[in-house]
Design a protein around this motif. Structure first.
Motif, mmCIF file in Angstrom:
data_model
loop_
_atom_site.group_PDB
_atom_site.id
_atom_site.type_symbol
_atom_site.label_atom_id
_atom_site.label_comp_id
_atom_site.label_asym_id
_atom_site.label_seq_id
_atom_site.Cartn_x
_atom_site.Cartn_y
_atom_site.Cartn_z
ATOM 1 N N ASP A 144 75.896 38.876 -1.684
ATOM 2 C CA ASP A 144 76.892 39.894 -2.028
ATOM 3 C C ASP A 144 76.324 40.917 -3.010
ATOM 4 N N VAL A 145 74.996 40.957 -3.085
ATOM 5 C CA VAL A 145 74.342 42.020 -3.867
ATOM 6 C C VAL A 145 73.299 42.722 -2.994
ATOM 7 N N ASN A 146 73.050 43.964 -3.317
ATOM 8 C CA ASN A 146 72.007 44.723 -2.626
ATOM 9 C C ASN A 146 70.657 44.357 -3.219
ATOM 10 N N ILE A 147 69.660 44.142 -2.349
ATOM 11 C CA ILE A 147 68.346 43.762 -2.869
ATOM 12 C C ILE A 147 67.237 44.625 -2.270
ATOM 13 N N ALA A 148 66.176 44.760 -3.058
ATOM 14 C CA ALA A 148 64.997 45.502 -2.622
ATOM 15 C C ALA A 148 63.758 44.739 -3.035
ATOM 16 N N LYS A 149 62.676 44.932 -2.278
ATOM 17 C CA LYS A 149 61.378 44.366 -2.648
ATOM 18 C C LYS A 149 60.362 45.481 -2.494
ATOM 19 N N GLY A 150 59.477 45.656 -3.479
ATOM 20 C CA GLY A 150 58.585 46.808 -3.439
ATOM 21 C C GLY A 150 59.469 48.030 -3.381
ATOM 22 N N ASN A 151 59.182 48.927 -2.453
ATOM 23 C CA ASN A 151 60.110 50.060 -2.353
ATOM 24 C C ASN A 151 60.969 49.990 -1.088
ATOM 25 N N PHE A 152 61.116 48.771 -0.559
ATOM 26 C CA PHE A 152 61.972 48.623 0.623
ATOM 27 C C PHE A 152 63.322 48.013 0.258
ATOM 28 N N ARG A 153 64.385 48.710 0.671
ATOM 29 C CA ARG A 153 65.736 48.189 0.477
ATOM 30 C C ARG A 153 66.168 47.457 1.737
ATOM 31 N N PHE A 154 66.539 46.202 1.581
ATOM 32 C CA PHE A 154 67.062 45.461 2.726
ATOM 33 C C PHE A 154 68.490 45.943 2.999
ATOM 34 N N ALA A 155 69.077 45.486 4.122
ATOM 35 C CA ALA A 155 70.378 46.016 4.536
ATOM 36 C C ALA A 155 71.380 45.969 3.381
ATOM 37 N N PRO A 156 72.020 47.098 3.092
ATOM 38 C CA PRO A 156 73.041 47.099 2.045
ATOM 39 C C PRO A 156 74.186 46.149 2.425
ATOM 40 N N VAL A 157 74.776 45.544 1.424
ATOM 41 C CA VAL A 157 75.837 44.563 1.664
ATOM 42 C C VAL A 157 76.910 45.105 2.607
ATOM 43 N N MET A 158 77.238 46.383 2.473
ATOM 44 C CA MET A 158 78.324 46.912 3.300
ATOM 45 C C MET A 158 77.990 46.959 4.789
ATOM 46 N N TYR A 159 76.704 46.888 5.146
ATOM 47 C CA TYR A 159 76.334 46.862 6.567
ATOM 48 C C TYR A 159 75.860 45.490 7.034
ATOM 49 N N LEU A 160 75.851 44.538 6.144
ATOM 50 C CA LEU A 160 75.146 43.285 6.431
ATOM 51 C C LEU A 160 75.783 42.472 7.556
ATOM 52 N N LYS A 161 77.090 42.268 7.478
ATOM 53 C CA LYS A 161 77.765 41.443 8.493
ATOM 54 C C LYS A 161 77.666 42.076 9.886
ATOM 55 N N PRO A 162 77.999 43.381 10.048
ATOM 56 C CA PRO A 162 77.822 43.988 11.367
ATOM 57 C C PRO A 162 76.369 43.952 11.843
ATOM 58 N N ALA A 163 75.415 44.101 10.924
ATOM 59 C CA ALA A 163 74.001 44.035 11.327
ATOM 60 C C ALA A 163 73.689 42.650 11.902
ATOM 61 N N ILE A 164 74.119 41.624 11.196
ATOM 62 C CA ILE A 164 73.857 40.252 11.662
ATOM 63 C C ILE A 164 74.494 40.011 13.033
ATOM 64 N N ASP A 165 75.723 40.481 13.219
ATOM 65 C CA ASP A 165 76.402 40.304 14.515
ATOM 66 C C ASP A 165 75.602 40.950 15.646
ATOM 67 N N ASN A 166 75.058 42.123 15.379
ATOM 68 C CA ASN A 166 74.265 42.802 16.406
ATOM 69 C C ASN A 166 72.927 42.114 16.642
ATOM 70 N N ILE A 167 72.295 41.658 15.582
ATOM 71 C CA ILE A 167 70.996 40.990 15.717
ATOM 72 C C ILE A 167 71.143 39.720 16.561
ATOM 73 N N GLU A 168 72.223 39.005 16.342
ATOM 74 C CA GLU A 168 72.472 37.786 17.129
ATOM 75 C C GLU A 168 72.476 38.063 18.628
#
Ligand SMILES: Nc1ncnc2c1ncn2[C@@H]1O[C@H](COP(=O)(O)OP(=O)(O)O)[C@@H](O)[C@H]1O
Ligand SMILES: [Mg+2]
Length: 201
Positions: free
Chosen positions: A67-91
């Motif tokens: 439930d937090v936004n995370i980044a590593k290096g200069n890459f931001r992983f999916a923002p929390v607000m898009y995370l659930k729909p992203a996972i549904d599509n990836i599945e």
């Protein structure tokens, strides 16, 4: 800043050691006890169960979408607000060929559903898809750690490098415990995430 954990550890290096030890023990157990027989390869449920099994003794968030936004290096992983729909599509992405499986893995890495432990849980998840669809797994002892990390960092832009690396390490030793355990080993325990805030909705 050490991640809050169930072990009451406040030192990052100590947490890393404890977490490594526990997750390795859990991985060995899941390999032995038929845990994978119950999992549907390529689903988020499978990934979440793997994550839970590895980390439930260490973190409250085991198996739970972050439930937090995370980044590593200069890459931001999916923002929390898009995370659930992203996972549904990836599945829904196909997983019939080697390329499709790696593409699905790359997208799930961009989603990065968990607060920590994405690498380890996702490599096991990847192996399960390869095993079910192709009768193969990755022999992680044949994947150089630095090459792997560079290829993963590059993968949101171009997946040719990670495909090449992983293809060269395919093996049909799908029931070999040592090969399986190597997937857990492939971590960089020192690197944490930076957490960033987006405007409240
Ligand atoms: N900059 C990056 N861009 C994309 N993927 C990355 C980046 N840095 C690391 N990764 C991926 O994330 C994984 C690490 O995620 P992490 O949640 O720390 O899992 P673990 O603690 O199990 O290693 C790496 O193994 C790699 O696959
Ligand atoms: Mg980590």
């Amino acid at each position: 800043m050490t991640l809050q954990n169930k072990l009451g550890i406040t030192d990052s290096a100590e947490l890393a050691r404890a977490e490594e030890k526990i997750s390795k023990k859990k991985a060995a157990e899941m390999f032995e006890d038929g845990f994978f027989d119950e999992l549907e390869a390529g689903t988020f449920d499978a990934l979440s169960q793997i994550h839970y099994r590895l980390f439930s003794e260490v973190y409250d968030f085991a198996g739970v979408i972050r439930d937090v936004n995370i980044a590593k290096g200069n890459f931001r992983f999916a923002p929390v607000m898009y995370l659930k729909p992203a996972i549904d599509n990836i599945e829904k992405m196909p997983q019939g060929t080697f390329d499709e499986i790696v593409e699905k893995y790359v997208e799930m890495n961009i989603a990065h559903p968990f607060r920590e432990g994405n690498g380890r849980s996702m490599r096991i998840w990847l192996d399960l898809m390869l095993k079910r669809s192709l009768g193969k797994v990755i022999d992680w002892s044949r994947v150089d750690k630095d090459d792997y990390l560079l290829a993963m960092e590059r993968s949101p832009i171009k997946d040719i490098e990670i495909k090449h690396l992983l293809k060269n390490a395919l093996t049909d030793k799908i029931n070999d415990r040592e090969t399986f355990m190597k997937s857990i080993d492939h971590s960089y325990y020192y690197e944490g995430y930076s957490v960033y805030k987006t405007a409240e909705l």
